[in-house]
Scaffold this motif. Structure first.
Motif, short mmCIF file in Angstrom:
data_model
loop_
_atom_site.label_atom_id
_atom_site.label_comp_id
_atom_site.label_asym_id
_atom_site.label_seq_id
_atom_site.Cartn_x
_atom_site.Cartn_y
_atom_site.Cartn_z
N VAL A 363 0.82 -1.21 0.00
CA VAL A 363 0.00 0.00 0.00
C VAL A 363 0.86 1.26 0.00
O VAL A 363 0.53 2.25 -0.65
N ASP A 364 1.96 1.23 0.72
CA ASP A 364 2.83 2.40 0.76
C ASP A 364 3.38 2.74 -0.62
O ASP A 364 3.44 3.91 -1.01
N LEU A 367 0.61 4.22 -2.68
CA LEU A 367 0.40 5.62 -2.31
C LEU A 367 1.43 6.51 -2.98
O LEU A 367 1.10 7.61 -3.47
N LEU A 407 -3.62 -4.27 5.09
CA LEU A 407 -4.41 -3.11 4.68
C LEU A 407 -5.25 -2.65 5.85
O LEU A 407 -6.34 -3.16 6.10
N THR A 408 -4.74 -1.68 6.58
CA THR A 408 -5.46 -1.14 7.73
C THR A 408 -6.49 -0.12 7.27
O THR A 408 -6.49 0.33 6.12
N GLN A 410 -6.72 2.99 8.19
CA GLN A 410 -6.08 4.26 7.88
C GLN A 410 -5.50 4.26 6.46
O GLN A 410 -5.64 5.24 5.71
N LYS A 411 -4.85 3.16 6.06
CA LYS A 411 -4.24 3.10 4.73
C LYS A 411 -5.32 2.97 3.65
O LYS A 411 -5.17 3.53 2.56
N ALA A 414 -6.65 6.44 3.30
CA ALA A 414 -5.66 7.34 2.71
C ALA A 414 -5.58 7.17 1.21
O ALA A 414 -5.56 8.16 0.46
N LEU A 415 -5.55 5.91 0.75
CA LEU A 415 -5.45 5.66 -0.69
C LEU A 415 -6.76 5.99 -1.40
O LEU A 415 -6.77 6.61 -2.48
#
Length: 604
Positions: A363-364, A367, A407-408, A410-411, A414-415
């Motif tokens: 995910v990072d 992003l 995959l939390t 928050q993530k 965010a995405l």
């Protein structure tokens, strides 16, 4: 000297010796050897010449001994002349030496080892030797090492091999590639003799030639175009040469590509095709089929990926987006350090990427890619590109939601929020991502569910998505009501119940609600069930109307649905929420629209 299986050439010979080149020992002679070289180390014995004259010199190459005669060697090799002279002088000066039958010469290292020395020794004896693209470099380096030049004898081995190289090997496309590959094991000798450079120039000159002049065979496995089912004669493609170079080691491959580029006759996109073909064949993890390959030397392949990245032309469209995403996927598979340049290239063209290529990204990284895209996009075709990225991110979130540990919430938010403003014709992808996340994260609070669902516009759900949503117990009750309301309004409009022709009433966003969470979730589930039943009746009425072809609206459906909405949304605050800023009617006004529509239909 045998040039090829079809062409043979015999060099000048030395007569007077009845010679048989054998493998074995003087005590146990072996059978006649074939012309092809067999590794003597396999047999743990030496090579010798059987003749009427006894051998008088032993040449040791590594662990292999050659039992030979001095005269043929002295007539061809200046280096052997010096070595034999030194050995003979040392033997004659020994105090206790009475009789020396054979002198022994030790050559620890010779280019090509025993195999190349065998070729030189056979040439000295005037025997037929076989040269080809696989051994010509080794033979040339060995001949140079033994100083078999024209100054020793006219028509010596160095001269003969040079003629063979220039007239045959370097005139052949595939032989030049094979020969170049062999130079790597013979460095630095091949470099000093400029054999590597000559092969590079031969390959580059043919790769840059006009395609109309390509008359030699080459490997090309891409699908050929068909015209009306009939295969037509194909012109030589611009990238005809890329597959034949894929067997080269990366060090040689880089030099070939650099030599081709230096000529300035091959476009950047063809270079990109060459890199794509090379990566497909050589990089584990680049294609899905190669991801299962067992890897023992990760450092080797990491360096390989780094070299390919360095070779990518600067032109933005020189390589496809698929190539970039696959190369980034391979670097992740191999554990390479993230390449900022590669990430930027992928992010700038994220709208061209496919879901299958990006699902392996964490995910990072995703992003980062979306952030690069946001910074690099231009106004030209901006809407289309944004829509493509939005669809890609929706699919990515749905797939990655299966991995609840990585995959939390928050993530996810965010995405999803990075592309929430991107245009979408349908929000089915957003709904699917939300549904998958709620399924894999049943522990999240109701307030968190509401926040996630704000990403979705119920007005843009397809009929199929709405049908699934109204039965979805994972969704907050407010979202279910919104979907039902939208479906009822859309069904009324489709049945001609709106006499004014107004568009679908606006669905009240959850963010505009002043109700508390408990109030929102305290709606009577029986009312929801009733609303679902009324909606089903409305759909049935629509189908019956279409079948009757009489233009009459079947009674019922719309009024009952509206009454349930009125009950659900009764109260001062809720009725205020239902008012749209654009003057859209409240659910209660649907009754009037339904009546108007019904009366209009009856008149007709």
């Amino acid at each position: 000297m045998e040039i090829s299986p079809q062409k043979k050439a015999t060099f000048s010979t030395i007569h007077g010796l009845n010679i048989i080149w054998e493998l074995g020992t003087p005590e146990e002679p072996a059978s006649m050897l074939s012309q092809s070289f067999r590794d003597p180390l396999t047999y743990d014995c030496g090579w010798y010449v059987s003749s009427d004259l006894a051998t008088d010199v032993i040449v040791t190459i590594g662990d292999v001994k050659f039992y030979l005669h001095k005269f043929p060697l002295l007539s061809k090799s200046a280096r052997l002349q010096k070595l034999i002279a030194t050995t003979s002088s040392s033997s004659s000066n020994e105090d206790n030496e009475i009789h020396q039958e054979e002198d022994e010469i030790v050559i620890p290292e010779i280019p090509g080892g025993p195999a190349s020395f065998e070729i030189c020794a056979k040439f000295c004896y005037g025997m037929t030797v076989t040269l080809n693209a696989y051994n010509v470099v080794a033979a040339r380096c060995a001949a140079e090492f033994l100083e078999m030049h024209e100054t020793v004898e006219k028509g010596n081995l160095v001269y003969k091999i040079e003629v063979f190289l220039n007239s045959s090997i370097l005139q052949s496309w595939k032989d030049s590639i094979i020969t170049l590959q062999t130079t790597r094991a013979l460095s630095p000798h091949a470099e000093e003799l400029k054999l590597t450079g000559r092969c590079l120039e031969s390959i580059a000159s043919r790769a840059c030639i006009d395609t109309s002049r390509v008359e030699w065979s080459y490997t090309y496995s891409k699908k050929k175009n068909l015209d009306n089912g009939l295969r037509r004669p194909q012109a030589v493609p611009r990238d005809w040469w890329v597959e034949d170079l894929c067997d080269l080691h990366i060090d040689l491959y880089k030099r070939v590509i650099a030599t081709i580029e230096s000529r300035g006759k091959v476009s950047a996109d063809v270079i990109g095709e060459a890199l794509h073909a090379y990566a497909t064949k050589r990089v584990p993890g680049f294609s899905k089929s190669s991801s299962s390959v067992q890897i023992t030397d990760y450092d080797k392949y990491r360096a390989l990926v780094g070299s390919i990245i360095e070779m990518i032309p600067e032109e933005k469209r020189s390589v496809s987006s698929s190539f970039l995403t696959k190369l980034l996927r391979a670097s992740i598979f191999l554990g390479c350090d993230e390449e900022t340049g590669l990430i930027n290239r992928v992010g700038e063209r994220l709208d061209e990427a496919s879901l299958g290529d990006v699902t392996v990204y964490d995910v990072d990284l995703m992003l980062n890619l979306v952030e690069v895209f946001l910074k690099s996009r231009s106004e030209e075709d901006d809407v289309t590109r944004k829509a493509s990225v939005a669809k890609l991110v929706d699919g990515y979130l749905a797939e990655r939601s299966r991995d609840s540990d990585k995959l939390t919430l928050q993530k996810f938010l965010a995405l999803a929020e990075m592309v929430s403003s991107f245009p979408r014709q349908s929000h089915d992808g957003v709904y699917r991502a939300i549904d998958m996340f709620l399924k894999e994260h049943p522990e999240i609070r109701k307030s968190e569910k509401k926040r996630i669902c704000r990403l979705m516009d119920c007005r843009k759900l397809s009929v199929e998505a709405c049908a699934h949503a109204v039965q979805n117990e994972r969704l907050p009750m407010r979202v279910v009501v919104q979907v039902l309301f939208f479906e009822q309004a859309r069904a009324n409009n489709n049945n001609g119940s709106s006499s004014t022709g107004n568009s679908t009433p606006e669905i009240i966003p959850a963010s505009r609600s002043t109700n508390t969470e408990d109030e929102t979730e305290s709606w009577d589930t029986e009312d929801i069930k009733t609303l679902r039943g009324e909606l089903a009746s409305l759909r049935l009425a629509k189908n019956q109307q279409q079948e009757s072809n009489k233009g009459k609206l079947v009674k019922g459906g719309g009024l009952g649905v509206s009454r349930v909405f009125s009950k659900l949304w009764s109260g001062k605050e809720r009725s205020g929420e239902m008012m749209s800023s654009s003057g859209t009617s409240s659910p209660g006004s649907v009754n009037d629209d339904s009546k108007s529509s019904s009366s209009t239909n009856k008149k007709h």
